[in-house]
Design an enzyme around this catalytic site. Structure first.
Site, PDB file in Angstrom:
ATOM      1  CE  LYS A   1      -0.688   0.198   4.963  1.00  0.00           C
ATOM      2  NZ  LYS A   1      -0.091   1.474   5.356  1.00  0.00           N
ATOM      3  CB  THR A   2       3.941   2.273   1.752  1.00  0.00           C
ATOM      4  OG1 THR A   2       3.400   1.771   2.972  1.00  0.00           O
ATOM      5  CG2 THR A   2       4.619   3.597   2.023  1.00  0.00           C
TER       6      THR A   2
ATOM      7  CG  ASP B   1      -0.957   5.046   4.947  1.00  0.00           C
ATOM      8  OD1 ASP B   1      -1.573   4.066   4.498  1.00  0.00           O
ATOM      9  OD2 ASP B   1       0.182   4.969   5.445  1.00  0.00           O
ATOM     10  CD  GLU B   2      -2.032   2.002   8.587  1.00  0.00           C
ATOM     11  OE1 GLU B   2      -3.088   1.320   8.624  1.00  0.00           O
ATOM     12  OE2 GLU B   2      -0.905   1.507   8.672  1.00  0.00           O
TER      13      GLU B   2
ATOM     14  CD  GLN C   1      -3.058  -4.623   8.405  1.00  0.00           C
ATOM     15  OE1 GLN C   1      -2.055  -4.308   9.009  1.00  0.00           O
ATOM     16  NE2 GLN C   1      -3.111  -4.696   7.081  1.00  0.00           N
TER      17      GLN C   1
ATOM     18  NE  ARG D   1       1.866  -6.940  10.834  1.00  0.00           N
ATOM     19  CZ  ARG D   1       1.482  -6.214   9.810  1.00  0.00           C
ATOM     20  NH1 ARG D   1       2.245  -5.254   9.358  1.00  0.00           N
ATOM     21  NH2 ARG D   1       0.332  -6.453   9.213  1.00  0.00           N
TER      22      ARG D   1
END
Length: 670
Positions: free
Chosen positions: A29-30, A215-216, A246, A602
């Site tokens: 995503k980044t 973002d997020e 998330q 993770r």
DNA sequence: TGGGGTGATATTTTT
DNA sequence: TATCACCCCA
């Protein structure tokens, strides 16, 4: 530079309207956000200063900036705004403070300051016995984040406790305003209020936000969402990136429903899902998918990976927390020795901070270096808070909170009695403590010696305020610290030489940060701008990072969000730990499941989950049950080690019986 | 002003 | 159990 996959490319190029990118864990995503910003500037010809990207943490903003400047190379990225929501809010307030009724030089109170102020008000109002002490700050914060005004809060409350809290909220807001100060929540709330009441201001900001990226997105709360909607306006030039699986900050006001609300508020919303994961092996992803499948979903998605199945996940059954720590540490050593895995590739993730303790102990015993993240913030140290209070007072003579903190630090023989009288006088005269300190009217109520001390202090502060304004602000700060002999005061008040040394080093670091800020993008910053900027920064003590090296990472699941490690140990997989007890009681299992999901995703190559059968709880040994989430994982992908628990014994027995009955049925059918 | 005794309390945490 | 805020006394 890795090529984008088709979905990522589509997300980058879609600029015709509002876009929601549902980006699963590890789906890049980044990369999408940074590439999209570069695309907007390079290909679409949007001016950099008209692009705004917001994140939730300074760290994320920093990384994003770095990656973008790498992409843009020498092209002009000046004016590009990549910041946290709070920094964006601060910039808006700074420009528009007049409309909001604030004066230049306004202060920002951090969470600690705001808690102190609330406690002080509580004490004054003698409301301790009404049982609203606990959670008052978070209640106020919730109100603010939900855009509920004190008046509305009061009208909504049903019981006396709630009404008392609402009155305190009103009181608190009045004090902030009188101090010419804002708190963290105000940094979002005030811009929203401004834009509601001043369409011209809104238009100005809309014009400089030709494109907004968030973002997020699942972590936005109501006020942040409102701000996003205001800035985007009817143009709908918005890309929101998020993952409802998330969302782990609901307790802080985040509303994952904001993802779904987007569809309602922007009927033209385009939806793109990123489901290819570039991080984890197939087995890890399968387990993650399986677990999160137990949650209801706003949007369905299924992560997949090309990285091959990888190793089975290990489950470590341990006798006690001590045993758990030892098992995990010996596994890490095993990885390290037999496979040459760097220690820095290993992370131990846990639900709550106190769990770190035992791991620290065992790691130390084995002389394994580790990096514990989420320690005390740099700004929580007394010496830093003191100097910051001085700086606030220099910039903002109305900041009574800062005045009270440092008027007698170092000792100036200005005690509580004096301050009480001064406060009474100041409030009658409708002025601040600092400004009242030099006034002649004090003659009636304070003895001459005391008045002299106050006036001297006020004159001294005003002198440095002038120096900070006209000359080199950093030099003024250095002189101020020297002039009041603060380093000596620190030495005197420290328990031993070692802490004194550390505090002095912190002091130096603060000053050098101030220096760095003046050398930054905008050259001539006022002292107040520097102070406010510092307040929003996250300088943690990073000696560990500086000394660098190969260290095992220890952190909470919350802190691990957004990170990845080749080898992950998800510890404390027990009922009442993960899921946490209060979440069980409040029937909030879904958020806990998402936390477990974050932990699992993770891991890149290997994942071990551990639990203890017994654990010390508030000093007493308590029996523990393995987490329900372990049973929600596909058992064929798990490899249990340690002595089998009752549960697994039962499972084997059941499986054995199933096998028997299967055989019997075969015989019977013959 | 500071130190020691006492009682309440016990998530997650960024800005 | 361990910590922390708070209060009282020297």
């Amino acid at each position: 530079m890795p090529a984008l996959n088709p979905r990522q490319a589509e997300a980058v190029r879609y600029i015709d309207g509002p876009l929601l990118v549902l980006a699963g864990a590890g789906s890049g995503k980044t990369r999408v956000i940074t590439r999209k910003i570069a695309y907007l500037i390079e290909t679409c010809g949007v001016a950099a200063r008209q692009v705004t990207a917001v994140t939730f943490t300074n760290k994320a903003a920093r990384e994003m900036k770095q990656r973008i400047s790498g992409l843009l190379k020498n092209r002009d990225s000046r004016g590009l705004s990549v910041s946290t929501f709070h920094t964006l809010g601060l910039n808006i307030i700074r420009r528009e403070h007049r409309e909001l009724g604030y004066k230049p030089g306004f202060s920002i109170l951090d969470a600690q300051d705001s808690a102190d102020l609330l406690r002080e008000l509580l004490r004054k109002e003698r409301m301790e016995d009404e049982g609203i002490t606990a959670g008052l700050q978070s209640q106020v914060s919730r109100w603010k984040n939900a855009l509920v005004s004190p008046a509305r809060a009061l009208s909504r409350t049903e019981d006396e406790t709630g009404a008392a809290a609402a009155r305190l909220y009103a009181h608190y807001q009045r004090h902030l305003k009188a101090y010419n100060a804002v708190d963290f929540d105000d940094l979002i709330l005030l811009p929203v209020q401004l834009f509601r009441e001043h369409p011209q201001a809104l238009e100005r900001w809309q014009n400089r936000t030709r494109y907004l990226l968030v973002d997020e997105y699942q972590d936005t709360n109501a006020s942040q969402y409102e701000l996003v909607k205001q800035l985007v306006g009817v143009r709908g030039a918005l890309t929101a990136v998020g993952d409802d699986d998330q969302s782990v900050y609901a307790w802080r006001g985040a509303r994952p429903e904001n993802l779904a609300l987007l569809q309602k508020d922007f009927p033209r919303l385009k939806l793109i899902k990123l489901e290819q994961n570039y991080r984890s092996t197939g087995r890890i992803l399968k387990c993650a998918n399986h677990l999160i499948g137990n949650n209801p979903h706003l949007f369905e998605k299924r992560l997949w990976s090309k990285l091959g199945p990888g190793d089975p996940l290990r489950v470590l059954d341990c006798r006690s927390e001590e045993h758990e720590a030892q098992s995990v540490v010996s596994e890490i050593l095993h990885h390290h020795v037999t496979q040459g895995a760097p220690l820095g590739d290993c992370a131990i993730l846990y639900r709550s901070n106190h769990q770190a303790r035992i791991f620290e102990k065992v790691l130390r015993e084995h002389k394994i270096p580790y990096f514990l993240s989420g320690g005390t913030s740099f700004f929580a140290h007394t010496e830093i808070k003191d100097i910051m209070a001085y700086l606030r007072l220099l910039a903002n003579p109305e900041d009574d909170a800062a005045f009270l903190r440092i008027v007698n630090v170092p000792r100036r023989e200005i005690g509580p009695t004096t301050l009480e009288k001064l406060a009474g006088y100041a409030s009658r005269r409708n002025t601040s403590l600092l400004l009242a300190s030099g006034e002649l009217g004090l003659e009636q109520i304070l003895p001459q010696r005391t008045r002299e001390r106050l006036a001297e202090f006020a004159a001294w502060i005003e002198d440095f305020a002038r120096r900070g304004e006209s000359g080199d602000p950093v030099k003024a700060v250095r002189d101020l610290i020297r002039d009041m002999d603060y380093p000596n005061w620190l030495r005197e008040t420290s328990a031993n030489d070692k802490t004194a040394e550390r505090r002095l080093a912190n002091l130096d670091e603060l000053v050098s940060w101030l220096g760095a800020l003046t050398k930054g993008e905008a050259q001539d910053k006022s002292l107040s701008e520097m102070v406010n900027q510092l307040t929003l920064m996250d300088i943690l003590e990073r000696q560990d990072e500086e000394t660098g090296g190969d260290r095992v990472h220890l952190m909470t699941l919350h802190a691990a969000k957004g990170l990845e490690f080749p080898h992950v140990f998800l510890v404390g997989m027990e009922e009442e730990v993960l899921p946490h007890r209060t979440s069980i009681e409040e029937d909030n299992i879904e958020e806990e499941r998402r936390l477990a999901y974050v932990g699992i995703t993770r891991a890149q190559r290997s994942l071990a989950l551990s639990y203890a059968n017994q654990r010390k709880r508030y000093g007493e040994m308590a029996e523990c049950e393995p987490s329900r989430f372990l049973q929600e994982l596909p058992s064929q992908e798990l490899q249990w080690s340690g002595k089998p628990t009752n549960r697994t014994r039962e499972e084997t027995r059941e499986r054995g019986q199933a096998h028997l009955s299967h055989l019997r049925s075969l015989l019977g059918s013959d």
